[in-house]
Design a protein around this motif. Structure first.
Motif, PDB file in Angstrom:
ATOM      1  N   ASP A  66      -4.255  -0.343  -1.105  1.00 14.65           N
ATOM      2  CA  ASP A  66      -4.148   1.100  -1.320  1.00 14.65           C
ATOM      3  C   ASP A  66      -5.509   1.778  -1.521  1.00 14.65           C
ATOM      4  OD1 ASP A  66      -2.726   0.429  -4.567  1.00 14.65           O
ATOM      5  OD2 ASP A  66      -4.827   0.736  -4.078  1.00 14.65           O
ATOM      6  N   VAL A  67      -6.575   1.054  -1.160  1.00 12.48           N
ATOM      7  CA  VAL A  67      -7.920   1.631  -1.298  1.00 12.48           C
ATOM      8  C   VAL A  67      -8.431   2.088   0.071  1.00 12.48           C
ATOM      9  CG1 VAL A  67     -10.319   1.147  -1.909  1.00 12.48           C
ATOM     10  CG2 VAL A  67      -8.489   0.303  -3.363  1.00 12.48           C
ATOM     11  N   THR A  68      -8.384   3.373   0.295  1.00 12.69           N
ATOM     12  CA  THR A  68      -8.935   3.942   1.527  1.00 12.69           C
ATOM     13  C   THR A  68     -10.302   4.545   1.195  1.00 12.69           C
ATOM     14  OG1 THR A  68      -7.977   6.107   1.058  1.00 12.69           O
ATOM     15  CG2 THR A  68      -6.629   4.563   2.333  1.00 12.69           C
ATOM     16  N   GLU A  69     -11.082   4.871   2.216  1.00  9.64           N
ATOM     17  CA  GLU A  69     -12.391   5.474   1.976  1.00  9.64           C
ATOM     18  C   GLU A  69     -12.238   6.831   1.280  1.00  9.64           C
ATOM     19  OE1 GLU A  69     -16.811   5.675   3.633  1.00  9.64           O
ATOM     20  OE2 GLU A  69     -15.266   4.911   4.973  1.00  9.64           O
ATOM     21  N   ALA A  70     -11.220   7.584   1.682  1.00  7.14           N
ATOM     22  CA  ALA A  70     -10.985   8.898   1.061  1.00  7.14           C
ATOM     23  C   ALA A  70     -10.670   8.726  -0.425  1.00  7.14           C
ATOM     24  CB  ALA A  70      -9.827   9.603   1.769  1.00  7.14           C
ATOM     25  N   LYS A  71      -9.877   7.696  -0.745  1.00  3.47           N
ATOM     26  CA  LYS A  71      -9.505   7.456  -2.137  1.00  3.47           C
ATOM     27  C   LYS A  71     -10.729   7.056  -2.962  1.00  3.47           C
ATOM     28  CE  LYS A  71      -6.610   7.128  -5.493  1.00  3.47           C
ATOM     29  NZ  LYS A  71      -5.791   8.247  -5.933  1.00  3.47           N
ATOM     30  N   ILE A  72     -11.548   6.160  -2.415  1.00  4.60           N
ATOM     31  CA  ILE A  72     -12.749   5.705  -3.128  1.00  4.60           C
ATOM     32  C   ILE A  72     -13.712   6.866  -3.346  1.00  4.60           C
ATOM     33  CG2 ILE A  72     -14.830   4.288  -2.895  1.00  4.60           C
ATOM     34  CD1 ILE A  72     -12.575   2.623  -3.771  1.00  4.60           C
ATOM     35  N   LYS A  73     -13.879   7.704  -2.323  1.00  2.00           N
ATOM     36  CA  LYS A  73     -14.755   8.886  -2.452  1.00  2.00           C
ATOM     37  C   LYS A  73     -14.262   9.782  -3.587  1.00  2.00           C
ATOM     38  CE  LYS A  73     -16.694   9.693   2.168  1.00  2.00           C
ATOM     39  NZ  LYS A  73     -16.626  10.589   3.342  1.00  2.00           N
ATOM     40  N   GLU A  74     -12.940   9.954  -3.641  1.00  6.13           N
ATOM     41  CA  GLU A  74     -12.337  10.794  -4.682  1.00  6.13           C
ATOM     42  C   GLU A  74     -12.601  10.195  -6.069  1.00  6.13           C
ATOM     43  OE1 GLU A  74      -7.948  10.961  -5.099  1.00  6.13           O
ATOM     44  OE2 GLU A  74      -8.163  13.091  -4.705  1.00  6.13           O
ATOM     45  N   LEU A  75     -12.408   8.882  -6.184  1.00  2.97           N
ATOM     46  CA  LEU A  75     -12.623   8.213  -7.473  1.00  2.97           C
ATOM     47  C   LEU A  75     -14.089   8.297  -7.903  1.00  2.97           C
ATOM     48  CD1 LEU A  75     -10.407   5.008  -7.030  1.00  2.97           C
ATOM     49  CD2 LEU A  75      -9.942   6.950  -8.534  1.00  2.97           C
ATOM     50  N   SER A 104      -6.026 -10.497   4.425  1.00  3.19           N
ATOM     51  CA  SER A 104      -7.434 -10.871   4.317  1.00  3.19           C
ATOM     52  C   SER A 104      -8.359  -9.755   4.815  1.00  3.19           C
ATOM     53  CB  SER A 104      -7.679 -12.153   5.128  1.00  3.19           C
ATOM     54  OG  SER A 104      -9.030 -12.445   5.192  1.00  3.19           O
ATOM     55  N   GLU A 105      -7.980  -9.132   5.919  1.00  4.24           N
ATOM     56  CA  GLU A 105      -8.809  -8.085   6.504  1.00  4.24           C
ATOM     57  C   GLU A 105      -8.905  -6.882   5.562  1.00  4.24           C
ATOM     58  OE1 GLU A 105     -11.587  -7.004   8.793  1.00  4.24           O
ATOM     59  OE2 GLU A 105     -10.530  -8.881   9.202  1.00  4.24           O
ATOM     60  N   GLU A 106      -7.783  -6.546   4.948  1.00  6.85           N
ATOM     61  CA  GLU A 106      -7.768  -5.423   4.005  1.00  6.85           C
ATOM     62  C   GLU A 106      -8.651  -5.722   2.788  1.00  6.85           C
ATOM     63  OE1 GLU A 106      -3.412  -3.264   4.566  1.00  6.85           O
ATOM     64  OE2 GLU A 106      -3.508  -5.201   3.532  1.00  6.85           O
ATOM     65  N   ALA A 107      -8.657  -6.982   2.363  1.00 10.15           N
ATOM     66  CA  ALA A 107      -9.484  -7.374   1.204  1.00 10.15           C
ATOM     67  C   ALA A 107     -10.962  -7.138   1.506  1.00 10.15           C
ATOM     68  CB  ALA A 107      -9.237  -8.840   0.871  1.00 10.15           C
ATOM     69  N   LYS A 108     -11.400  -7.552   2.683  1.00 10.47           N
ATOM     70  CA  LYS A 108     -12.811  -7.377   3.053  1.00 10.47           C
ATOM     71  C   LYS A 108     -13.152  -5.909   3.292  1.00 10.47           C
ATOM     72  CE  LYS A 108     -13.082 -11.984   5.091  1.00 10.47           C
ATOM     73  NZ  LYS A 108     -13.028 -12.777   6.326  1.00 10.47           N
ATOM     74  N   LYS A 109     -12.253  -5.197   3.957  1.00 14.73           N
ATOM     75  CA  LYS A 109     -12.487  -3.778   4.235  1.00 14.73           C
ATOM     76  C   LYS A 109     -12.596  -2.993   2.934  1.00 14.73           C
ATOM     77  CE  LYS A 109     -12.860  -0.220   6.990  1.00 14.73           C
ATOM     78  NZ  LYS A 109     -14.109  -0.037   7.769  1.00 14.73           N
ATOM     79  N   CYS A 110     -11.743  -3.340   1.979  1.00 19.38           N
ATOM     80  CA  CYS A 110     -11.734  -2.675   0.685  1.00 19.38           C
ATOM     81  C   CYS A 110     -13.089  -2.813  -0.012  1.00 19.38           C
ATOM     82  CB  CYS A 110     -10.630  -3.293  -0.178  1.00 19.38           C
ATOM     83  SG  CYS A 110     -10.754  -2.904  -1.912  1.00 19.38           S
ATOM     84  N   LEU A 111     -13.643  -4.031  -0.017  1.00 19.20           N
ATOM     85  CA  LEU A 111     -14.937  -4.260  -0.664  1.00 19.20           C
ATOM     86  C   LEU A 111     -16.077  -3.574   0.098  1.00 19.20           C
ATOM     87  CD1 LEU A 111     -14.753  -7.965  -1.901  1.00 19.20           C
ATOM     88  CD2 LEU A 111     -14.384  -5.858  -3.174  1.00 19.20           C
ATOM     89  N   GLU A 112     -15.952  -3.558   1.402  1.00 22.05           N
ATOM     90  CA  GLU A 112     -16.958  -2.887   2.236  1.00 22.05           C
ATOM     91  C   GLU A 112     -17.053  -1.407   1.856  1.00 22.05           C
ATOM     92  OE1 GLU A 112     -17.084  -1.804   6.867  1.00 22.05           O
ATOM     93  OE2 GLU A 112     -16.620  -3.919   6.499  1.00 22.05           O
ATOM     94  N   PHE A 147     -21.052  -9.611  -0.688  1.00 20.29           N
ATOM     95  CA  PHE A 147     -20.774  -8.187  -0.904  1.00 20.29           C
ATOM     96  C   PHE A 147     -21.574  -7.627  -2.082  1.00 20.29           C
ATOM     97  CE2 PHE A 147     -16.859  -8.729   1.702  1.00 20.29           C
ATOM     98  CZ  PHE A 147     -16.973  -7.588   2.482  1.00 20.29           C
ATOM     99  N   GLY A 148     -22.305  -8.487  -2.778  1.00 19.49           N
ATOM    100  CA  GLY A 148     -23.131  -8.024  -3.896  1.00 19.49           C
ATOM    101  C   GLY A 148     -22.336  -7.643  -5.132  1.00 19.49           C
ATOM    102  N   ILE A 149     -21.171  -8.255  -5.308  1.00 15.91           N
ATOM    103  CA  ILE A 149     -20.333  -7.973  -6.481  1.00 15.91           C
ATOM    104  C   ILE A 149     -21.016  -8.525  -7.736  1.00 15.91           C
ATOM    105  CG2 ILE A 149     -18.075  -8.417  -7.549  1.00 15.91           C
ATOM    106  CD1 ILE A 149     -17.992  -6.575  -5.076  1.00 15.91           C
TER     107      ILE A 149
END
Length: 343
Positions: A66-75, A104-112, A147-149
């Motif tokens: 449920d983490v989209t770029e728009a959501k992260i920008k908002e947060l 798996s793809e969503e997990a990586k995209k989310c961190l990106e 990812f530098g976490i």
């Protein structure tokens, strides 16, 4: 529900009248569903009713699906300054076994996306998953490092009753969890994170300097906290309490100005056991001075007596000030703590 959460905050403000709020944590369920306005409204209620420190750690839990770029920008525009993301694994088969909604793809995209906007990110990883090879576990860790976490919370898989995984294991479709494999994964986790500059500051938590979880550290050090919402737990060193888990009953009770709490008063033994259980999990260990001052000489002598057998087994180390687990003792920490318990 949001009105009820805000009202409960108002009803309970006296509980922290003498204590400044240093951490705020949006957890449980899926708080990332909240809009920026809803997050702001809850935080405004906190600030209006509590004394908040000048630089609080404000964390929000999120799932990769449920983490989209728009959501992260908002947060990123909100006062939220730390994200906790439930990755668990970067392998499809493991995610399916754990019944996770993301792939798996969503997990990586989310961190990106998340790492573009947030520096303070913690992720969850699970080890000891049936059929997880050491190479797969190393790849999971390497992916996180790339990812530098700056913070990792990592736990051994436990099989809960009445879950799909428990049923598959019982039917022989999936291997049972192997304690030997879990220990091997744990040792690799400790070694790999150390090489990357992480500090293993609590049994399941690894943070780079200045990135330890202030929120979780307050739990382990026995600080007072309030949990708001259905099922939420609270603690004030002398009592533990928890809200009703039913949403409808919770809202109705709050609307009637009644806190839907069950309260458990902790005996002196309970308080001691709690201190030992949480303290031994951390790099700070349990303070002998604290035990003597808060529980008395008999508890101190009990602690020293139990410590002797574990010293001989090289699972703990003692100084004049504190008792801490050794590397060997870390994986056995819960059992060691139980030996110290007063019952």
């Amino acid at each position: 529900m949001l009105n009820a959460l805000q009202k409960e905050l108002q009803l309970r403000k006296a509980e922290l009248a003498e204590t400044p709020v240093e951490t705020i944590y949006f957890g449980g369920g899926t708080p990332s569903m909240l809009s920026l306005e809803e997050i702001q409204a809850i935080l405004q209620t906190v600030y209006e009713n509590y004394s908040v420190s000048s630089d609080p750690e404000i964390t929000l839990e999120a799932n990769p699906d449920d983490v989209t770029e728009a959501k992260i920008k908002e947060l990123a525009k909100s006062p939220i300054n730390r994200l906790s993301i439930g990755i668990q694994s970067f392998y499809e088969a493991h995610l399916q076994l754990m019944n996770r909604a993301h792939n798996s793809e969503e997990a990586k995209k989310c961190l990106e996306i998340a790492t573009k906007y947030f520096e303070n990110i913690t992720i969850d990883l699970i080890y000891g998953v049936p059929n997880m090879t050491m190479e797969q576990w190393k790849t999971n860790l390497e992916t996180v490092f790339n990812f530098g976490i700056n913070h990792i919370s990592s736990y051994a898989l436990t099989v809960e009753p009445k879950t799909a995984l428990e049923k598959f294991i019982r039917q022989g479709k999936v291997k049972d969890v192997s304690e030997e494999a879990s220990l091997a994964h744990f040792n690799e986790l400790v070694s790999a994170t150390k090489k990357q500059g992480f500090v293993h500051y609590e049994i399941s938590n690894f943070g780079k300097p200045n990135y330890f979880s202030k929120h979780n550290t307050s739990y382990w050090k026995g600080a007072t906290y309030i949990g708001i919402g259905p099922s939420a737990h609270s603690f004030d060193t002398k009592t533990r309490s928890w809200n009703v888990s039913n949403n409808t009953k919770y809202i109705k009770s709050i609307e009637e100005n009644i806190l839907p709490l069950t309260i458990e008063k902790l005996s002196k033994d309970d308080q001691y056991n709690e201190y030992v259980m949480t303290g031994l999990r951390t790099i700070w260990g349990i303070s002998l001075g604290y035990i003597k001052e808060n529980f008395g000489e008999s508890y101190l002598q009990h602690t020293k007596h139990i410590a002797q057998q574990h010293l001989e087994e090289n699972t703990i180390q003692c100084s004049a000030e504190a008792i801490k687990t050794t590397q060997k003792g870390k994986f056995l920490c819960d059992g060691i703590a139980a030996d110290f318990f007063k019952v």
